[in-house]
Structure formats: structure tokens, C-alpha cells
Design a protein around this motif. Structure first.
Motif, short mmCIF file in Angstrom:
data_model
loop_
_atom_site.label_atom_id
_atom_site.label_comp_id
_atom_site.label_asym_id
_atom_site.label_seq_id
_atom_site.Cartn_x
_atom_site.Cartn_y
_atom_site.Cartn_z
N ARG A 44 64.72 83.96 -108.83
CA ARG A 44 65.50 82.84 -108.29
C ARG A 44 66.92 83.33 -108.01
O ARG A 44 67.49 84.08 -108.81
CB ARG A 44 65.55 81.69 -109.31
CG ARG A 44 64.23 80.96 -109.49
CD ARG A 44 64.31 80.03 -110.68
NE ARG A 44 63.13 79.21 -110.85
CZ ARG A 44 62.00 79.60 -111.44
NH1 ARG A 44 61.88 80.83 -111.91
NH2 ARG A 44 60.98 78.76 -111.56
N VAL A 45 67.49 82.87 -106.91
CA VAL A 45 68.82 83.37 -106.53
C VAL A 45 69.87 82.90 -107.55
O VAL A 45 70.87 83.59 -107.81
CB VAL A 45 69.13 82.99 -105.06
CG1 VAL A 45 69.09 81.49 -104.84
CG2 VAL A 45 70.44 83.56 -104.60
N GLY A 54 68.38 68.96 -112.94
CA GLY A 54 69.74 68.77 -113.44
C GLY A 54 70.24 69.93 -114.28
O GLY A 54 69.64 71.01 -114.33
N HIS A 87 69.70 80.62 -111.59
CA HIS A 87 68.78 80.11 -112.62
C HIS A 87 67.55 81.01 -112.78
O HIS A 87 66.44 80.54 -113.01
CB HIS A 87 68.31 78.68 -112.31
CG HIS A 87 69.41 77.66 -112.33
ND1 HIS A 87 69.70 76.90 -113.43
CD2 HIS A 87 70.29 77.27 -111.36
CE1 HIS A 87 70.71 76.08 -113.15
NE2 HIS A 87 71.09 76.29 -111.90
N SER A 104 68.18 73.26 -99.60
CA SER A 104 68.15 74.62 -100.15
C SER A 104 66.88 74.96 -100.93
O SER A 104 66.38 76.09 -100.85
CB SER A 104 69.37 74.78 -101.06
OG SER A 104 69.42 76.07 -101.60
N TYR A 105 66.35 74.02 -101.67
CA TYR A 105 65.28 74.37 -102.61
C TYR A 105 63.98 74.76 -101.92
O TYR A 105 63.34 75.74 -102.28
CB TYR A 105 65.08 73.24 -103.64
CG TYR A 105 66.24 73.14 -104.61
CD1 TYR A 105 67.48 72.66 -104.19
CD2 TYR A 105 66.13 73.55 -105.92
CE1 TYR A 105 68.56 72.58 -105.06
CE2 TYR A 105 67.20 73.47 -106.80
CZ TYR A 105 68.41 72.99 -106.36
OH TYR A 105 69.48 72.93 -107.22
N GLN A 162 62.25 78.75 -101.74
CA GLN A 162 60.89 79.06 -102.21
C GLN A 162 60.11 79.86 -101.17
O GLN A 162 59.20 80.61 -101.51
CB GLN A 162 60.09 77.79 -102.56
CG GLN A 162 60.78 76.79 -103.46
CD GLN A 162 61.33 77.36 -104.75
OE1 GLN A 162 61.04 78.48 -105.12
NE2 GLN A 162 62.16 76.60 -105.43
N ARG A 175 71.49 70.49 -101.33
CA ARG A 175 70.37 70.82 -102.22
C ARG A 175 69.05 70.37 -101.60
O ARG A 175 68.02 71.02 -101.79
CB ARG A 175 70.57 70.14 -103.58
CG ARG A 175 71.80 70.59 -104.32
CD ARG A 175 71.89 69.94 -105.70
NE ARG A 175 70.89 70.48 -106.61
CZ ARG A 175 70.59 69.95 -107.79
NH1 ARG A 175 71.18 68.83 -108.17
NH2 ARG A 175 69.68 70.50 -108.56
N ARG A 181 61.68 73.00 -117.16
CA ARG A 181 62.19 74.37 -117.27
C ARG A 181 63.70 74.34 -117.55
O ARG A 181 64.44 73.66 -116.85
CB ARG A 181 61.92 75.17 -115.99
CG ARG A 181 62.37 76.63 -116.07
CD ARG A 181 61.94 77.42 -114.83
NE ARG A 181 62.35 78.81 -114.88
CZ ARG A 181 63.54 79.27 -114.46
NH1 ARG A 181 64.42 78.45 -113.90
NH2 ARG A 181 63.84 80.54 -114.56
#
Ligand code: HDD
Length: 720
Positions: A82-83, A157, A85, A371-372, A376, A368, A122
Motif C-alpha cells: 500500500r502506498v 478511518g 498504511h 484514490s482508493y 488497488q 479519497r 484492519r
């Protein structure tokens, strides 16, 4: 689980044993017991030791498809991390609604009292790479995937309710600043370096978040002991199409607890997996961590009256303005079967919402939403990552999207378009209902029809320009010890900054937060307090709330006493066994995890001739890994322990980190040996008792351990 939806309708307790496994995962959970080894084509492998060769000493043959398949697969085992986290750990569980929340939302998890929705959660650090340490100073991710019967909802979050920046446009800059510096790739998992402080000192909007990250929130004791926040303002929408705003809060039953900095640094060396191990072991032992979900629900009119903008993610809503209403609980009750398949491949996405939940216009959230999914596609190698079992919803999926890398679904028939007549118009859109009229549950997602009529601009609303009021609110709401820790964290981080102008700029910003804080940090850096950084708003609105006790970590001590607390009991030959065993039983009864720690692992012979086994050694498990310590009676054992090179440091670290120590009988000599002969009378964290009183002192010891730390003891052992 019910057949149609995959979600159980029974109470949460019923799930503790069976757990809320997602149906799609059940299909792929494989077990190799009694199975022969095969290639990926299912051909049985006769020899998994030797390459195919032309003669025993001859060259290897290209035709060895068994070797080549094995090596080729191995060569491609890694996927991009992950870029942000990248480092994290996860667990399965369920969410249970306390009551129907249909007045405010039609969202499936809140449809009825007692409704159970499976989740996968997670936790993560932000800056470090996949193999980095768990105990870095950083914000922590807190991402929950709800597998609802109306589609997947991801609440992605953090353990902090605000963020560094107000606009997604700045996210790549923020991340580039905090990640290792590009010329030499250092430092790993640390914000204490030039580029981070250069950036944030030039971005006063980050000041509030800096206060949180420099506080003890940045070094949690456990993933299980953190709050979680949705950060942004979201919308709830009911089945009449009516909407209110809301903020999401997770409150841990285990309480909010943190490490101290010296401890975090030492743990990162002795056990970089400290948080991963803690979560795993708690769940394996049946101590399922639990959080309560609370909502701050408010209207647009209320929001207009606040001195800050609810679309600004650098601001929180003090609980004094809008209380947090408990709506349900989350229990994590099953560890993943496979780290890669589940924890690594899970794809959270801020855009994954369901009917009943909607976005606000927060410009950070807008970025966001894009982005997500985008990330992926690189990380998981194409657009079909929703078909990876951990990501696939339990709600049925039907659409005309086709093909792409690694497609799993096998859609039948010749129609992949809409409208169509050849497939009877299926799959069909469900239609929208106008706001103000009842929406049947079968209706699809309808965006809340918020009116907009303004010029297209790049800019910020006026209230976004005020950056310090809530940083001050946070600082002033902390206890003295927490304030001291914040000052120490700023001092440490800024002392690692090589460019004096950056230190000075940051200090000039801190003056706007608190003179007291700025003075403390300046003194720690050997600097004068600089001039105040000019503020963007000359006359900010006066805040209604200037102190909010809920912002202190001490506000949430938890309800779990000493459950899962790790207690070290030192042992050696000649130890007074009976007292240790009676104490052991009382502690285990209270839910603690007791470890007998010796100069080495293995058996020792106690004073009664009975054996006692050390499962850890002072060498492999230093004192700072434990929450509390028992020093045993038995003069032979005490003498031997006093002669061990690790004993003094073992005891000193526990003392320095403000933890509870109980010395039985001759064990108190070990305190003296570690330089802790004189203990302040105010220190309720050092208990002395005769070994005959071990059972009697147990309740007082348990109370002292439950206090987590004795923060009045801010120093190390008094020097002799
Ligand atoms: Fe993010 C991952 C939380 C702002 C872009 N983010 C990620 C994860 C969490 C957050 C918990 C890890 C999820 C997991 O466990 O897999 N991010 C936040 C919070 C934010 C935030 C609380 C502010 C309120 N993030 C944010 C912005 C952007 C991103 C403004 C981009 C515009 N975040 C990403 C990402 C990641 C990610 C690049 C990296 C890996 C992934 O998404 O799956 O897309």
C-alpha cells in the motif's frame, strides 16, 4: 447464517463460537491434510527435492516443468505494498446494532435491533513500509469493512478524529514529506526528519493533527486500545430521503491506553510485531476485542452555527456541542486464516457506501473517493479486485462489467449491455425515488439531492482559514502528564530536524497554540521563543467550547480491568513457589496473562523441591514488553537473579515506564539492586508484601495493574 443474505439474525453471543465468516471466504478456505503435493495443474509431484538432470552430475533440463512452475510462481509472490498504511493487521468479527436507527438512516446494519453484520477490520500505521515496526510514532488506520446485505460499506478511518490537511490536493505532498527522504531512503517509519517538519511547518492547517500525533495517541499500547474515527462529516439518509449529518466514533471496551516513548523505542527493537502479536494472541485466547460505535448526529442548521466548518477535516466537533450516541458494537472474534489472502489483499475504499449513508462535500473526502479504487488497480493488478474473496460482498453482484485481468466470474449468455430485450432487460436498474417520498428497500442507491448553485472555483471557505483554536482546545484538555508528553514529543522530533529555520518556523506556529507548550519545546531545543507565526484569520469566531475532557486519553480507562495484561514473574532456582502459584491463580482468574521469566527458558527447582517452568527468558523478552512485574521471594533465587546481567535493566525499564511492581519477601532486595530502594509514598505502583501474604496482596496488585500506569512516576529509578 441465513441462506439468502449470508448474515446471521441471531444475537451476537451466538456468533462468538461460530463467528461471522463471510460466505465467499468459506469457498476458498483450503486444508492440505491428507492431500498429495501437486503442480498448479493438479499433476501429482513425485519428488520435491531434486531438479530433473541429465545424469546425477549432469546439467539441469529445461523441460523440468515442475521446477520452472515452482520458481516462476515464487518470483512473482510479492505485490506492491500500500502506498500508505502498508504495515497492518486485521481480524474478522461482527457488528451488532443496539436498536433500529431507521429514523435517521436506511443503512442495512442499523435496520433492526440486534441485527448482525459481518466485518473485517484492519489496523495500520501510516508511514512505515510493510515490514516496519508497529510502535512507530504515527497515526493508526482503523478500517472496517461491513459486509452488509445491501452491499459492502467501508468505514476507512483513523485513531485520530482529525487529519493533517483540508484538501486531497495536498495528500501526495504530505505523504512524500513524511515517507523516507528520497535521496537516501531514510528514516523508516518516522516523522522525525527534515522533510516532514518542513512541510507541516509551512502548512499551519496541520497543527491540530500534529498535537494529536505528538500526544500519546501516536504510540498506542495496542490496536485493541485505540479509539477509531470516520474523521469526515458524512450524511445519514432515511427511507423518506431525509438527511442529517454525522460523525462516526469507535470506543474501545478495553479503554484507551498508550506506551511511553522510551518504551515504544525499545519495543520496536525487541518485538517489531508488538501490535500484530497483541491482536492475534488476544483473539486466539478468546479475549475478543470490542468497540462501541457512537454517532454524533447533527443538522445542517446546527453546523452553520459552529465556529468551524464541518467540511474541514482538520476540525472535530466537541462532544459538548454534539454528544456521541451509542448505536452498536463491534466484536473481533476470528483471526485471518492467511495473512496475504486476507489482510494484504483486502481493499478498503472510502467510496464504498450503501443506501442510507452518503458523502458530505468535504474536499478531502472527495479525493479519497477517487484514490482508493485507483490504487488497488496497481496494487492488486487490475479492475477485478472486488472478486478476491476477502473483498467480495455477500450481497449478490450483477452487472454488465466484463473481462479484465484475473476475471473470476463466468457470466452466461450473450448480453452484456443495457437496455436489452434479449435478456429480458436484466440485470435491471431499480429506479430512484424522489426525496420526501418513502423508498422501498429494493430501491437502489440514491445520492442525497443536495442543492448546489455556485461558481466553479479553486479555493477554501472562510472558516477553513482558522487553524489554531482546536489545537489549543486539544492541548488545554490534556492532563499535566499528557501535556508533558506532547512537549517531549515535539522536542524529540524537532531535535532530529537538521535545519534550524524549520525548527524555528514550527516553534513560531506552536506559539499560536500555547505559550506554555512553545516555551517548553523551545527550552528543550536550547532556543528562544520566536515571533508568532502570522495567522490567516485576524478575527476568528469565538469557540463555544474551550476545554473538552473527552479529548484526554484518561477519559476512557476501559471496562476490562487487567484482562490480557502481560505480567512477568521472575523465577530462578530456589524461588518461593507456593506464593507465586497462589498469585498466579489470582491473576489468571482476573484474566491476566502470566509469564514466568527466568535467566533462561526451561525448568527451575523451587524451594519446596517442586519445578516451575520459565516460558520466557530475560534475554528473549526484556522487561519493557510486560505490563507489570512480580519479584519473587526465596533467598537463593534472589541472589541468583541479582547476579544476572539482565535483571537490573529488566526491573528499571518497568519502573521507568510507570508500571506496577510487586516485590515478595526477599524480592525487595532486587528493587534495591536496581536502584529503586527508595520509592515515593505517593507511588501506588510499587507494592511490597511477605510471601505468606501473596494471596492477600493480589487484589491490591490487580487494582494497581488495572490503573495501567502510575504516571506520577515520571522519572527513571532514583540514582543511588
Ligand atoms: Fe487514506 C489507505 C485512512 C486520507 C489515499 N487510508 C488508507 C487506510 C486507511 C486510511 C485506514 C488503510 C486501509 C487498509 O487498511 O487497507 N486516509 C485515511 C484517513 C484519511 C485519509 C482517515 C483522512 C481523513 N487517503 C486519504 C487521502 C487520500 C488517501 C486524502 C488520497 C487522496 N489511503 C489512500 C490510498 C490508500 C489509503 C492511497 C493506500 C492503500 C489503499 O488506499 O488501499 O488510496
Amino acid at each position: 447464517m441465513t441462506e439468502e443474505t449470508g448474515t446471521a439474525k441471531t444475537g451476537g453471543a451466538a456468533l462468538l463460537g461460530t463467528n461471522a465468516t463471510v460466505a465467499s471466504l468459506d469457498r476458498v478456505r483450503v486444508d492440505a491434510s491428507d492431500q498429495p503435493l501437486t503442480t498448479n495443474q493438479g499433476v501429482r509431484i513425485s519428488d520435491n527435492q531434486n531438479t530433473l538432470k541429465a545424469g546425477l552430475r549432469g546439467p539441469s533440463l529445461l523441460e523440468d516443468f515442475v521446477l520452472r512452475e515452482k520458481i516462476t510462481h515464487f518470483d512473482h509472490e510479492r505485490i506492491p505494498e500500500r502506498v500508505v498504511h502498508a504495515r497492518g493487521s486485521a481480524a474478522h468479527g461482527y457488528f451488532e446494532a443496539y436498536d433500529a436507527l431507521t429514523k435517521h438512516t436506511r443503512a442495512a446494519p442499523f435496520a433492526e435491533k440486534g441485527k448482525i453484520t459481518p466485518v473485517f477490520t484492519r489496523f495500520s500505521t501510516v508511514a512505515g513500509e510493510r515490514g516496519s515496526k508497529d510502535t512507530a510514532r504515527d497515526a493508526r488506520g482503523f478500517a472496517v469493512k461491513f459486509y452488509t446485505d445491501e452491499g459492502n460499506w467501508d468505514l476507512v478511518g483513523n485513531n485520530i478524529p482529525v487529519f493533517f490537511i483540508q484538501d486531497a490536493m495536498k495528500f501526495p505532498d504530505l505523504v512524500h514529506a513524511v515517507k523516507p527522504e528520497p535521496h537516501h531512503g531514510m528514516p523508516q517509519a518516522a516523522s522525525a526528519h527534515d522533510t516532514f517538519w518542513d512541510f507541516v511547518s509551512l502548512m499551519p492547517e496541520s497543527t491540530h493533527m500534529l498535537m494529536w500525533v505528538m500526544s500519546d495517541r501516536g504510540i498506542p499500547r495496542s490496536y485493541r486500545m485505540m479509539q477509531g474515527f470516520g474523521v469526515h462529516t458524512f450524511r445519514l439518509v432515511n427511507d423518506q430521503g431525509e438527511s442529517v449529518f454525522c460523525k462516526f466514533h469507535w470506543k474501545p471496551l478495553q479503554g484507551t491506553h498508550s506506551l511511553v516513548w522510551d518504551e515504544a523505542v525499545k519495543i520496536s527493537g525487541a518485538d517489531p510485531d508488538f501490535h500484530r502479536r497483541d491482536l492475534w494472541e488476544a483473539i486466539e485466547s478468546g479475549e475478543f476485542p470490542e468497540w462501541e460505535l457512537g454517532l454524533q448526529i447533527f443538522t445542517e442548521e446546527q453546523a452553520d452555527g459552529f465556529s468551524f466548518d464541518v467540511l474541514d477535516s482538520t476540525k472535530l466537533i466537541p462532544e459538548e456541542l454534539v454528544p456521541v450516541t451509542p448505536v452498536g458494537r463491534m466484536v473481533l472474534n476470528r483471526n485471518p486464516d492467511n495473512f496475504f489472502a486476507e489482510t494484504e489483499q483486502v481493499a478498503f475504499c472510502a467510496a464504498h457506501i450503501i443506501p442510507g449513508i452518503d458523502f458530505s462535500n468535504d474536499p478531502l473526502l472527495a479525493g479519497r473517493i477517487h484514490s482508493y479504487v485507483d490504487t488497488q488497480i496497481t496494487r492488486l493488478g487490475g479492475p477485478n479486485f472486488h472478486e478476491i474473496p476477502i473483498n467480495s460482498p455477500i450481497a449478490p453482484v450483477q452487472n454488465n462489467q466484463r473481462d479484465g485481468l484475473h476475471r473470476q466470474a463466468l457470466p452466461r449468455g450473450k448480453v452484456a449491455y443495457e437496455p436489452n430485450s434479449l435478456a429480458g432487460g436484466c440485470p435491471f436498474q431499480t429506479g430512484a425515488t424522489q426525496a420526501g417520498t418513502a423508498q422501498p428497500r429494493t430501491n437502489g442507491f440514491v445520492s442525497f439531492p443536495e442543492a448546489t448553485a455556485e461558481d466553479k472555483v479553486r479555493g477554501k471557505p472562510a472558516k477553513f482559514a482558522e487553524h489554531y483554536t482546536q489545537a489549543t482546545l486539544f492541548f488545554n484538555s490534556q492532563s499535566d502528564v499528557e501535556k508533558a508528553h506532547i512537549a517531549a514529543a515535539f522536542r524529540f522530533e524537532l531535535s532530529k530536524v537538521g535545519v534550524p529555520a524549520i525548527r524555528e518556523r514550527m516553534l513560531s506556529s506552536l506559539v499560536n497554540v500555547s505559550q506554555e507548550l512553545a516555551a517548553e519545546v523551545a527550552a528543550g531545543l536550547g532556543m528562544e521563543i520566536p515571533d508568532t507565526m502570522p495567522k490567516a484569520t485576524a478575527n476568528p469566531q469565538t469557540p463555544k467550547v474551550t476545554v473538552s475532557p473527552a479529548l484526554s486519553l484518561l477519559a476512557l480507562p476501559g471496562e476490562c480491568g487487567i484482562r490480557t495484561r502481560q505480567i512477568a514473574v521472575l523465577v530462578d532456582n530456589g524461588v518461593h513457589i507456593d506464593s507465586l502459584l497462589s498469585l498466579h491463580d489470582a491473576l489468571v482468574e482476573a484474566g491476566a496473562v502470566v509469564h514466568f521469566v527466568g535467566p533462561r527458558v526451561g525448568m527451575f527447582v523451587g524451594d519446596s523441591g517442586a519445578g516451575i517452568e520459565a516460558n520466557k527468558s530475560m534475554e528473549n523478552s526484556p522487561g519493557f514488553l510486560f505490563d507489570a512485574l512480580v519479584l519473587p521471594d526465596g533467598s537463593q533465587a534472589v541472589k541468583a537473579l541479582a547476579g544476572n546481567e539482565h535483571t537490573a535493566a529488566f526491573i528499571q525499564d518497568l519502573f521507568k515506564h510507570c508500571k506496577t511492581i510487586l516485590a515478595l519477601g526477599a524480592g525487595r532486595e532486587l528493587l534495591g539492586m536496581a536502584g529503586i530502594g527508595q520509592v515515593s509514598e505517593k507511588d501506588e505502583g510499587v507494592l511490597l508484601a511477605d510471601s505468606t501474604d501473596a494471596a492477600k496482596v493480589a487484589p491490591a496488585f490487580i487494582d494497581a495493574v488495572a490503573a495501567h500506569r502510575h504516571l506520577s512516576r515520571l522519572t527513571g529509578p532514583p540514582t543511588k
